[in-house]
Write a protein that holds these residues in place. Structure first.
Motif, short mmCIF file in Angstrom:
data_model
loop_
_atom_site.label_atom_id
_atom_site.label_comp_id
_atom_site.label_asym_id
_atom_site.label_seq_id
_atom_site.Cartn_x
_atom_site.Cartn_y
_atom_site.Cartn_z
N ILE A 279 0.84 -1.20 0.00
CA ILE A 279 0.00 0.00 0.00
C ILE A 279 0.87 1.25 0.00
N LEU A 280 1.89 1.27 0.84
CA LEU A 280 2.77 2.44 0.91
C LEU A 280 3.52 2.64 -0.41
N GLN A 281 3.86 1.56 -1.08
CA GLN A 281 4.52 1.66 -2.38
C GLN A 281 3.58 2.29 -3.40
N GLU A 282 2.30 1.91 -3.36
CA GLU A 282 1.32 2.48 -4.28
C GLU A 282 1.10 3.96 -4.01
N ILE A 283 1.04 4.33 -2.73
CA ILE A 283 0.87 5.73 -2.37
C ILE A 283 2.08 6.54 -2.82
N GLU A 284 3.28 5.99 -2.63
CA GLU A 284 4.49 6.66 -3.09
C GLU A 284 4.47 6.85 -4.61
N HIS A 285 3.97 5.86 -5.30
CA HIS A 285 3.85 5.97 -6.76
C HIS A 285 2.94 7.13 -7.14
N GLU A 286 1.83 7.27 -6.41
CA GLU A 286 0.91 8.38 -6.67
C GLU A 286 1.58 9.72 -6.37
N GLN A 287 2.43 9.75 -5.35
CA GLN A 287 3.11 10.99 -4.98
C GLN A 287 4.01 11.49 -6.10
N HIS A 288 4.60 10.57 -6.84
CA HIS A 288 5.48 10.94 -7.95
C HIS A 288 4.72 11.65 -9.07
N HIS A 289 3.38 11.44 -9.09
CA HIS A 289 2.56 12.06 -10.13
C HIS A 289 1.75 13.24 -9.58
N THR A 290 2.05 13.64 -8.34
CA THR A 290 1.32 14.74 -7.71
C THR A 290 2.30 15.85 -7.35
N THR A 291 1.94 17.07 -7.67
CA THR A 291 2.81 18.21 -7.38
C THR A 291 2.07 19.23 -6.52
N GLY A 292 2.83 20.18 -5.98
CA GLY A 292 2.24 21.26 -5.21
C GLY A 292 2.12 20.92 -3.74
N SER A 293 1.62 21.90 -2.97
CA SER A 293 1.45 21.70 -1.53
C SER A 293 0.38 20.64 -1.28
#
Length: 201
Positions: free
Chosen positions: A63-77
């Protein structure tokens, strides 16, 4: 489809989605120590289910790996919280789609009765007789494990069919048939954007 029926279906889907989102958030916090409110991750030793189960620890890592993957595609505060929200929505949608697909298969007698009567379904009762060790100590008696095994079984049948995983030009279509433990199914594969075959009942 008549408008009244379409509206009723839309309301049902929205209500189910909201319940699945709430359930996903509750499980993330109580079972995996991931707080939906701010994205904080609690230490493993502070989450009793994790200290007792290596399988849950493995799932938390995924789950944490998937969330980290999403973080790579999310920018900004607020990127971390946004990534977690995206993960929760995707998880809820995936579960809803799986349940809907299983319900369709059940209605066509392609899988054992598994959803219509919940954990009293004939398919689950038979499963408990055969797999007596599954679900011991679980509050649901293994019903979730039973559904997950059905999801995996159905997924393996679909993706073992080359006609469904081949690519087709956008706008093209092809009638294909495949079979397996769930029975024979005929579908029309419609070329989708990007050339990926999309199954259509």
């Amino acid at each position: 489809m008549e408008q009244d029926l379409r509206n009723a279906l839309r309301r049902t889907v929205v209500a189910l989605r909201e319940q699945l989102v709430a359930s996903t958030e509750e499980q993330l916090e109580s079972t995996f120590g991931i707080l939906p409110q701010d994205g904080r991750v609690l230490p493993m030793e502070d989450v009793p289910p994790l200290t007792e189960s290596s399988e849950l620890r493995r799932r938390r890592k995924e789950i944490l790996q998937e969330i980290e993957h999403e973080q790579h595609h999310t920018t900004g505060s607020g990127a971390d919280t946004s990534a977690l929200e995206t993960f929760i929505l995707k998880a809820a949608f995936t579960q809803l789609n799986r349940l809907a697909a299983l319900k369709v298969l059940e209605g066509r007698d392609l899988v054992p009765k598994c959803l219509s009567e919940g954990d009293n379904s004939s398919g689950f009762r038979l499963f408990r007789q055969v797999e007596t060790s599954v679900g011991q100590g679980e509050g649901d008696g293994g019903y979730r494990a039973f559904l997950e095994l059905l999801f995996d079984d159905c997924a393996s049948e679909v993706w073992s069919c080359p006609a469904l995983t081949d690519t087709y030009p956008l706008g093209s279509s092809k009638e294909v048939s495949y079979g397996g433990p769930a029975g024979a199914v005929s579908v029309r594969v419609q070329g989708a954007a990007g050339g990926t075959g999309e199954e259509r009942a």
